[in-house]
Motif scaffolding. Structure first.
Motif, PDB file in Angstrom:
ATOM      1  N   THR A   7      -8.260  -0.809  17.534  1.00  0.00           N
ATOM      2  CA  THR A   7      -7.136  -0.169  18.398  1.00  0.00           C
ATOM      3  C   THR A   7      -5.901  -0.904  18.699  1.00  0.00           C
ATOM      4  OG1 THR A   7      -7.920  -1.074  20.547  1.00  0.00           O
ATOM      5  CG2 THR A   7      -9.082   0.870  19.770  1.00  0.00           C
ATOM      6  N   LEU A   8      -5.679  -2.020  17.921  1.00  0.00           N
ATOM      7  CA  LEU A   8      -4.422  -2.593  18.241  1.00  0.00           C
ATOM      8  C   LEU A   8      -3.286  -2.446  17.400  1.00  0.00           C
ATOM      9  CD1 LEU A   8      -6.068  -6.264  19.087  1.00  0.00           C
ATOM     10  CD2 LEU A   8      -5.442  -4.344  20.460  1.00  0.00           C
ATOM     11  N   GLY A   9      -3.465  -1.803  16.107  1.00  0.00           N
ATOM     12  CA  GLY A   9      -2.447  -1.434  15.324  1.00  0.00           C
ATOM     13  C   GLY A   9      -1.805  -2.226  14.256  1.00  0.00           C
ATOM     14  N   VAL A  67       3.317 -13.037   2.474  1.00  0.00           N
ATOM     15  CA  VAL A  67       2.770 -12.436   3.544  1.00  0.00           C
ATOM     16  C   VAL A  67       3.318 -11.082   4.111  1.00  0.00           C
ATOM     17  CG1 VAL A  67       1.831 -12.976   5.891  1.00  0.00           C
ATOM     18  CG2 VAL A  67       1.486 -14.522   4.240  1.00  0.00           C
ATOM     19  N   ALA A  68       2.367 -10.257   4.390  1.00  0.00           N
ATOM     20  CA  ALA A  68       2.855  -8.796   5.058  1.00  0.00           C
ATOM     21  C   ALA A  68       1.943  -8.678   6.186  1.00  0.00           C
ATOM     22  CB  ALA A  68       2.784  -7.957   3.885  1.00  0.00           C
ATOM     23  N   ALA A  69       2.795  -7.955   7.028  1.00  0.00           N
ATOM     24  CA  ALA A  69       2.193  -7.334   8.353  1.00  0.00           C
ATOM     25  C   ALA A  69       2.188  -5.810   8.200  1.00  0.00           C
ATOM     26  CB  ALA A  69       2.697  -7.930   9.626  1.00  0.00           C
ATOM     27  N   LEU A  70       1.215  -5.116   8.612  1.00  0.00           N
ATOM     28  CA  LEU A  70       0.991  -3.789   8.590  1.00  0.00           C
ATOM     29  C   LEU A  70       0.788  -3.071   9.938  1.00  0.00           C
ATOM     30  CD1 LEU A  70      -0.710  -5.031   5.833  1.00  0.00           C
ATOM     31  CD2 LEU A  70       0.502  -2.737   4.844  1.00  0.00           C
ATOM     32  N   SER A  71       1.418  -1.980  10.189  1.00  0.00           N
ATOM     33  CA  SER A  71       1.365  -1.446  11.566  1.00  0.00           C
ATOM     34  C   SER A  71       0.087  -0.516  11.637  1.00  0.00           C
ATOM     35  CB  SER A  71       2.666  -0.581  11.699  1.00  0.00           C
ATOM     36  OG  SER A  71       2.600   0.260  10.828  1.00  0.00           O
ATOM     37  N   SER A  72      -0.996  -0.885  11.086  1.00  0.00           N
ATOM     38  CA  SER A  72      -2.176  -0.182  11.393  1.00  0.00           C
ATOM     39  C   SER A  72      -3.478  -1.111  11.294  1.00  0.00           C
ATOM     40  CB  SER A  72      -2.399   0.847  10.250  1.00  0.00           C
ATOM     41  OG  SER A  72      -3.631   1.548  10.422  1.00  0.00           O
ATOM     42  N   GLN A  73      -4.463  -1.023  11.890  1.00  0.00           N
ATOM     43  CA  GLN A  73      -5.711  -1.654  11.764  1.00  0.00           C
ATOM     44  C   GLN A  73      -6.426  -1.554  10.544  1.00  0.00           C
ATOM     45  OE1 GLN A  73      -7.921  -0.440  15.075  1.00  0.00           O
ATOM     46  NE2 GLN A  73      -9.202   1.075  13.775  1.00  0.00           N
ATOM     47  N   ASN A  74      -6.081  -0.306   9.867  1.00  0.00           N
ATOM     48  CA  ASN A  74      -6.551   0.180   8.625  1.00  0.00           C
ATOM     49  C   ASN A  74      -5.532   0.741   7.953  1.00  0.00           C
ATOM     50  OD1 ASN A  74      -8.246   0.407   6.518  1.00  0.00           O
ATOM     51  ND2 ASN A  74      -9.118   2.309   7.594  1.00  0.00           N
ATOM     52  N   PRO A  75      -4.525   0.227   7.323  1.00  0.00           N
ATOM     53  CA  PRO A  75      -3.426   0.889   6.572  1.00  0.00           C
ATOM     54  C   PRO A  75      -3.624   1.738   5.397  1.00  0.00           C
ATOM     55  CG  PRO A  75      -3.368  -1.499   6.208  1.00  0.00           C
ATOM     56  CD  PRO A  75      -4.437  -1.422   7.096  1.00  0.00           C
ATOM     57  N   GLY A  76      -4.693   1.355   4.719  1.00  0.00           N
ATOM     58  CA  GLY A  76      -5.251   2.132   3.533  1.00  0.00           C
ATOM     59  C   GLY A  76      -4.100   1.524   2.355  1.00  0.00           C
ATOM     60  N   ALA A  77      -4.449   1.801   1.148  1.00  0.00           N
ATOM     61  CA  ALA A  77      -3.693   1.579  -0.050  1.00  0.00           C
ATOM     62  C   ALA A  77      -4.021   2.598  -0.923  1.00  0.00           C
ATOM     63  CB  ALA A  77      -3.792   0.176  -0.531  1.00  0.00           C
ATOM     64  N   ILE A  78      -3.128   3.526  -1.622  1.00  0.00           N
ATOM     65  CA  ILE A  78      -3.061   4.291  -2.775  1.00  0.00           C
ATOM     66  C   ILE A  78      -2.281   3.796  -3.997  1.00  0.00           C
ATOM     67  CG2 ILE A  78      -2.999   6.658  -3.530  1.00  0.00           C
ATOM     68  CD1 ILE A  78      -2.949   7.595  -0.710  1.00  0.00           C
TER      69      ILE A  78
END
Length: 226
Positions: A92-94, A173-184
């Motif tokens: 839930t922390l995004g 290093v990368a930060a992503l705005s989801s707890q589970n960003p997914g990758a396709i």
């Protein structure tokens, strides 16, 4: 209130609500540590009882200071993703984090994150990066990044990173705005799907003959995530 003013207010509120729910929802308590043992299916993870939460739920000895193996696949990169599956306290922390290692001439091939914007900074080396906007413009925006530079990849857009140096590796290093960003990964999804997409469909889409499609589908489309 006049009908036109009411319509305008309704439209603004609808847009504001849409923006509010477009990404991971905001938490309604201090934290919601993921209960990985729960069999209840929700959008995200069920919360662990707060009385059972420990500091370890927010910790991972990830060794992100250590170089990763970039010879494990043909593209010459290794993505170490730290998301809610690795740290339950991220639920839930995004937000999530990734270290990306690039071999000389290695790349993180064109891909998308369906649930996250990404902000990346180069720790070592040089990267050529870029993304493509949506239809119909399909505008290509690119930049060469050096150590300490930062670049943003908007949510859902196809993007890549490439190490142009034939002699030296690179690290980001990368930060992503989801707890589970997914990758396709585009090539993997199109030519390595299970079961395979009909070669008639792909030949028409890419305007090539079916032999070319069959050859591409016969390749080993390795995943560079771990």
């Amino acid at each position: 209130m006049a009908p036109s003013s009411y319509f305008l207010l309704t439209t603004v509120l609808a847009l504001a609500t849409w923006q509010a729910i477009a990404s991971d929802p905001s938490p309604h308590q201090d934290f919601c540590v993921a209960d990985n043992s729960s069999r209840v299916l929700v959008n995200g993870f069920v919360c662990k009882d707060p009385k059972d939460v420990k500091a370890e739920d927010f910790f991972l000895a990830a060794k992100l200071d250590m170089p990763r193996d970039t010879k494990m696949n043909k593209v010459g990169s290794n993505v170490t993703l730290i998301n809610v599956m690795r740290i339950p306290g991220l639920n839930t922390l995004g937000i999530s984090l990734a270290r990306i290692d690039y071999a000389p001439l290695g790349e993180n091939p064109p891909h998308t994150h369906p649930r996250a914007t990404e902000i990346l900074t180069v720790l070592e080396g040089t990267l050529y990066v870029g993304f493509v906007t949506s239809n119909p413009e399909n505008k290509f925006l690119s930049k060469v990044l050096n150590k300490g530079d930062v670049f943003v990849f908007p949510e859902g857009l196809i993007h890549f990173q490439f190490n142009p140096n034939p002699y030296k590796p690179a690290v980001a290093v990368a930060a992503l705005s989801s707890q589970n960003p997914g990758a396709i990964t585009i090539a993997n999804a199109v030519f390595g799907s299970k079961p395979m997409i009909s070669d008639d469909v792909l030949a028409k889409a890419f305007q090539v003959d079916k032999k070319t499609v069959d050859w591409l589908q016969a390749q080993f489309w390795a995943d560079n995530h771990n």
